[in-house]
Design a protein around this motif. Structure first.
Motif, short mmCIF file in Angstrom:
data_model
loop_
_atom_site.label_atom_id
_atom_site.label_comp_id
_atom_site.label_asym_id
_atom_site.label_seq_id
_atom_site.Cartn_x
_atom_site.Cartn_y
_atom_site.Cartn_z
N ASP A 39 -2.17 -0.31 13.48
CA ASP A 39 -2.51 1.04 13.06
C ASP A 39 -3.87 0.97 12.39
OD1 ASP A 39 -0.21 2.22 13.93
OD2 ASP A 39 0.72 2.39 11.96
N GLU A 40 -4.87 1.54 13.00
CA GLU A 40 -6.25 1.46 12.50
C GLU A 40 -6.48 2.53 11.45
OE1 GLU A 40 -8.82 -0.64 13.30
OE2 GLU A 40 -7.73 -1.79 14.79
N TRP A 87 -0.86 -11.25 6.31
CA TRP A 87 -2.08 -10.51 6.66
C TRP A 87 -2.00 -9.08 6.14
CZ3 TRP A 87 -2.87 -6.25 9.92
CH2 TRP A 87 -4.23 -5.92 10.13
N ARG A 88 -0.85 -8.43 6.36
CA ARG A 88 -0.69 -7.04 5.90
C ARG A 88 -0.87 -6.95 4.40
NH1 ARG A 88 3.79 -4.50 6.01
NH2 ARG A 88 2.82 -2.47 6.23
N SER A 89 -0.36 -7.96 3.66
CA SER A 89 -0.47 -7.91 2.20
C SER A 89 -1.91 -8.09 1.73
CB SER A 89 0.44 -8.95 1.56
OG SER A 89 -0.04 -10.25 1.79
N SER A 90 -2.76 -8.63 2.59
CA SER A 90 -4.17 -8.82 2.23
C SER A 90 -5.02 -7.58 2.50
CB SER A 90 -4.76 -10.00 3.02
OG SER A 90 -5.01 -9.64 4.37
N ARG A 91 -4.45 -6.59 3.16
CA ARG A 91 -5.21 -5.39 3.53
C ARG A 91 -5.17 -4.36 2.42
NH1 ARG A 91 -7.96 -8.01 6.21
NH2 ARG A 91 -9.02 -6.19 6.97
N SER A 144 -4.37 -0.96 0.48
CA SER A 144 -3.13 -0.20 0.44
C SER A 144 -3.34 1.20 1.00
CB SER A 144 -2.65 -0.12 -1.00
OG SER A 144 -1.29 0.15 -1.04
N PRO A 145 -2.47 1.74 1.77
CA PRO A 145 -1.30 1.10 2.34
C PRO A 145 -1.70 0.19 3.50
CG PRO A 145 -1.45 3.33 3.19
CD PRO A 145 -2.59 3.14 2.21
N PRO A 146 -1.02 -0.95 3.63
CA PRO A 146 -1.40 -1.85 4.71
C PRO A 146 -1.04 -1.28 6.08
CG PRO A 146 0.56 -2.65 3.61
CD PRO A 146 0.08 -1.45 2.84
N PRO A 147 -1.82 -1.62 7.10
CA PRO A 147 -1.54 -1.09 8.42
C PRO A 147 -0.27 -1.70 9.00
CG PRO A 147 -3.30 -2.69 8.54
CD PRO A 147 -2.99 -2.50 7.09
N THR A 181 7.96 -2.76 15.17
CA THR A 181 6.85 -2.50 14.26
C THR A 181 7.08 -3.26 12.96
OG1 THR A 181 6.46 -0.33 15.22
CG2 THR A 181 5.55 -0.72 13.03
N VAL A 182 6.08 -4.02 12.56
CA VAL A 182 6.10 -4.73 11.29
C VAL A 182 5.42 -3.82 10.27
CG1 VAL A 182 5.40 -6.79 10.01
CG2 VAL A 182 5.96 -6.97 12.45
#
Length: 139
Positions: free
Chosen positions: A8-9, A75-79, A81-84, A96-97
């Motif tokens: 999700d961009e 990886w999501r936790s490094s993005r 907030s909210p992570p994609p 979907t993760v």
């Protein structure tokens, strides 16, 4: 096991960031081939006009799937907030993760392994279709 990942961009470049992260992850070295396959049109009814960028992952075995999902959660936790969310598709079965809940991740792993096993059994010459219902009901 072949997987197609889309992100999700929220902001541009997330798929490229994921590709770099996966390539640098030591737990996946020797277990996964990661490549960028370009883009596809957005899904019907989707918002925005930009194409979805796809990261292809080929795992050497289904055991490596756990490492891949753990890496996606990190990886999501490094993005920002909210992570994609990351959409994974195996043999036409999408998951979907969008969580870091260990039980939810285990269920996603089980779903993806089942999709791979179903594909492998359907490719055997003597296999027959399941008699327990609609094959599209597994999503």
């Amino acid at each position: 096991m072949e997987l197609a990942l889309t992100v999700d961009e929220v902001v541009g470049g997330e798929a490229e960031a994921l590709l770099r992260w996966l390539r640098e992850e030591s737990d996946l070295h020797g277990q996964a081939r990661v490549s960028f396959s370009g883009s596809q049109p957005p899904p019907l009814g989707g918002m925005g006009g930009s194409a979805l960028e796809i990261v292809n992952v080929v795992l050497s075995n289904s055991i490596a799937l756990g490492s891949l999902l753990t890496t996606l959660v990190a990886w999501r936790s490094s993005r920002p907030s909210p992570p994609p969310a990351v959409r994974i598709e195996v043999n036409g079965v999408p998951v979907t993760v969008n969580t870091d809940d260990p039980e939810a991740i285990r269920l996603l792993i089980d779903t993806l392994r089942a999709a791979e096993a179903d594909s492998a059994s359907s490719q055997e010459p003597d296999s027959s279709p399941s008699a327990d219902g609609d094959p599209s009901s597994g999503t």
